[in-house]
Design a protein around this motif. Structure first.
Motif, short mmCIF file in Angstrom:
data_model
loop_
_atom_site.label_atom_id
_atom_site.label_comp_id
_atom_site.label_asym_id
_atom_site.label_seq_id
_atom_site.Cartn_x
_atom_site.Cartn_y
_atom_site.Cartn_z
N GLY A 1 0.80 -1.20 0.00
CA GLY A 1 0.00 0.00 0.00
C GLY A 1 0.84 1.25 0.00
N SER A 2 0.14 2.38 0.09
CA SER A 2 0.82 3.68 0.11
C SER A 2 -0.04 4.69 0.84
N LEU B 1 -4.74 9.99 2.21
CA LEU B 1 -5.33 8.84 1.54
C LEU B 1 -4.46 7.63 1.82
N ASP C 1 -4.02 3.79 0.37
CA ASP C 1 -4.36 2.78 -0.63
C ASP C 1 -3.76 1.47 -0.17
N THR D 1 -3.53 -2.82 -0.79
CA THR D 1 -3.77 -4.06 -1.50
C THR D 1 -3.71 -5.16 -0.46
N THR E 1 -8.58 -4.46 -3.13
CA THR E 1 -8.01 -3.17 -2.76
C THR E 1 -9.00 -2.35 -1.95
N ARG F 1 -9.40 1.83 -0.50
CA ARG F 1 -8.91 3.22 -0.47
C ARG F 1 -9.71 3.97 0.58
N GLU G 1 -9.95 7.69 2.94
CA GLU G 1 -9.53 9.05 3.25
C GLU G 1 -9.64 9.19 4.76
N ASP H 1 -13.10 3.38 -1.71
CA ASP H 1 -13.20 2.17 -2.52
C ASP H 1 -12.98 0.96 -1.65
#
Length: 141
Positions: free
Chosen positions: A72-73, A91, A93, A95, A101, A103, A105, A129
């Motif tokens: 992730g990031s 954010l 993200d 995996t 996945t 996402r 905030e 997401d």
């Protein structure tokens, strides 16, 4: 307020959510206890979406996430530091190990200690997401 991403945070002179999350979730070779000690004070407390956790409960949460997060990031969108106070919007993200996945905030308000570790974080998460089962990933165990 500054807008930045994790690549701009390489020489932070203050606590950083991006650095903490990178060590906790996206640096698999780093021991969990070492990562927690590096970024969080012994009396650390966190409230995520209304639920308070002490440091042991927070560490348990991160241990669980390490079993389901493959990669992730973090992208810091806004960040403010004033004295011992910290706020950001970022954010995340992710995996997961099953290939799906997520996402999120995240909005953070925090306090840190004179030695640069977080003493308290209060955050609210917004899933952008993912599946319904991922909605509680911010506090899952």
């Amino acid at each position: 307020m500054t807008t930045t991403d994790t690549t701009a945070m390489t020489t932070a002179t203050h606590p950083s959510i991006a650095a903490a999350l990178t060590d906790l979730l996206f640096t698999p070779g780093l021991d969990l206890t070492e990562a927690v000690d590096r970024h969080f004070a012994p009396d650390y407390r966190q409230r995520t979406d209304g639920r308070w956790d002490d440091r042991a409960e927070f560490t348990s949460h991160i241990a669980h996430l390490r079993t389901i997060v493959a990669d992730g990031s973090i992208q810091v969108l806004d960040e403010l530091v004033q004295g011992d106070r910290y706020a950001d919007r970022h954010l995340v993200d992710i995996t997961k190990t099953d290939g799906s996945t997520v996402r999120m905030e995240v909005y953070v308000f925090a306090e840190f200690t004179p030695d640069g570790r977080f003493r308290r974080i209060e955050e609210t998460t917004l899933m952008l997401d993912g599946t319904d089962s991922d909605r509680n990933i911010g506090s899952a165990r």
